[in-house]
Design an enzyme around this catalytic site. Structure first.
Site, mmCIF file in Angstrom:
data_model
loop_
_atom_site.group_PDB
_atom_site.id
_atom_site.type_symbol
_atom_site.label_atom_id
_atom_site.label_comp_id
_atom_site.label_asym_id
_atom_site.label_seq_id
_atom_site.Cartn_x
_atom_site.Cartn_y
_atom_site.Cartn_z
ATOM 1 N N ARG A 180 29.384 29.466 39.001
ATOM 2 C CA ARG A 180 29.684 30.093 40.289
ATOM 3 C C ARG A 180 28.531 29.955 41.284
ATOM 4 O O ARG A 180 28.213 30.857 42.054
ATOM 5 C CB ARG A 180 30.033 31.579 40.108
ATOM 6 C CG ARG A 180 31.232 31.831 39.204
ATOM 7 C CD ARG A 180 32.504 31.220 39.769
ATOM 8 N NE ARG A 180 33.629 31.503 38.870
ATOM 9 C CZ ARG A 180 34.052 30.680 37.901
ATOM 10 N NH1 ARG A 180 33.442 29.517 37.717
ATOM 11 N NH2 ARG A 180 35.061 30.993 37.138
ATOM 12 N N SER A 229 38.011 38.001 41.730
ATOM 13 C CA SER A 229 37.040 38.581 40.796
ATOM 14 C C SER A 229 35.852 39.145 41.562
ATOM 15 O O SER A 229 35.232 38.449 42.358
ATOM 16 C CB SER A 229 36.566 37.527 39.797
ATOM 17 O OG SER A 229 37.628 37.107 38.972
ATOM 18 N N GLU A 299 30.289 38.452 42.503
ATOM 19 C CA GLU A 299 30.882 37.131 42.736
ATOM 20 C C GLU A 299 31.423 37.068 44.163
ATOM 21 O O GLU A 299 31.354 36.040 44.817
ATOM 22 C CB GLU A 299 32.000 36.853 41.736
ATOM 23 C CG GLU A 299 32.599 35.453 41.871
ATOM 24 C CD GLU A 299 33.470 35.050 40.697
ATOM 25 O OE1 GLU A 299 34.494 34.390 40.930
ATOM 26 O OE2 GLU A 299 33.126 35.380 39.551
#
Length: 323
Positions: A180, A229, A299
């Site tokens: 990520r 998320s 995130e």
């Protein structure tokens, strides 16, 4: 709140622009959370050349931030100072089949549309994009992934425009991809990329895509105002498991709630502000830290100035604030 009008301060910014310039544009209309203050100036360039010319004449002390489909973004209530660049589907939304097993796609293309184009072309390896509710610009920036596959496995090279309006081409290795994350300069606005797939039967690909969609509909609150998320998965565990174990499933602050269906998803139940959502997130981080010692990392990208309710400290100011 509103910012000083940049077009009044710098009228030359409008010279030759073929795209759209809007002052104090509310960003709540473009984020999936439906919250957030205004952009001081929003620029929707007509194409890559329009973007390049605009950035070349924009004073260097004015911040620039690209915003895509707004699916993984929390804009604070005070809004964003400077210029927000939002790429249009007309100028940056094309997909072209290239030689071999490659596709070229604009940064404004929704992830699921690339998956569809790949299936039609008989190229496997893109089904995971069906379950990611964002655009390719964001996917390229954060190495978006799902179901065991990440963007870095498909991306060959990308094209970007830098802060001086110059075109830059970066290879996969130059992106410095990690979980990520990418190491690409924040001064780059991605405009397009080349992806490579694996020859596969179209019906098999569509079977994979259907499985992704079915899983998402069953496990995620996709019909809510959410940002996907909320936290990255910590090493050796899942974020949702730690959130659940800390007693935060369904936790509510103002109009913000950790989803009962999937407790790593924050949702705007209808009246949430950016402050509510960020306060909820930091409350969850503090509770998880106290319960397990794990420092969850956001995130969701949180950007902009805090509003009249003031700033929110990481982990509510508890131990681990610098994480």
């Amino acid at each position: 709140m509103s910012f000083p009008d940049l077009l009044q301060l710098y009228p030359e910014l409008e010279d030759g622009v073929r795209g759209r310039l809007t002052t104090n544009q509310p960003l709540s209309a473009v984020t999936w959370f439906r919250t957030g203050g205004p952009a001081q100036l929003m620029f929707q360039p007509a194409d890559e050349d329009d973007l390049s010319a605009f950035l070349a004449k924009l004073p260097r002390d004015i911040p620039v931030l690209p915003v895509g489909l707004g699916s993984n973004l929390l804009i604070r209530d005070g809004g964003l100072e400077g210029v927000v660049v939002r790429l249009s589907a007309k100028g940056f939304g094309s997909i072209e089949k290239m030689e071999g097993n490659r596709l070229s796609a604009g940064a404004a293309v929704p992830d699921k549309r690339l998956a569809e184009a790949a299936a039609t072309a008989g190229l496997g390896g893109f089904a995971f994009y069906t379950g990611i509710p964002g655009g390719l610009g964001g996917a390229l920036r954060m190495n978006a992934g799902a179901h065991g596959t990440e963007t870095r496995e498909r991306m060959v090279e990308l094209t970007a425009i830098d802060r001086d309006g110059k075109k830059v081409v970066l290879s996969n290795s130059e992106m410095g991809y990690a979980y990520r994350h990418s190491a690409a300069s924040r001064n780059l606005i991605f405009t397009s990329a080349v992806f490579e797939g694996i020859p596969q039967n179209e019906s098999a690909i569509r079977g994979e895509m259907s499985e992704v969609v079915a899983h998402r509909e069953k496990a995620q609150p996709i019909r809510e105002k959410t940002g996907g998320s909320t936290f990255k998965n910590p090493p050796g565990t899942s974020a949702w498991k730690e959130v659940d174990a800390a007693g935060c499933r369904g936790l509510t602050i103002g109009g913000a709630q950790m989803s009962e269906m999937h407790c790593n998803f924050m949702i705007n139940t209808g009246t949430a502000t950016g402050y509510d959502l960020e306060l909820l997130g930091e409350t969850v981080r503090a509770k998880v830290l106290a319960h397990s010692g794990i420092k969850l990392e956001w995130e969701i990208k949180r950007l902009g100035q805090f509003g009249t309710q003031g700033a929110i400290k990481p982990f509510l100011g508890q131990e681990g604030e610098a994480a």
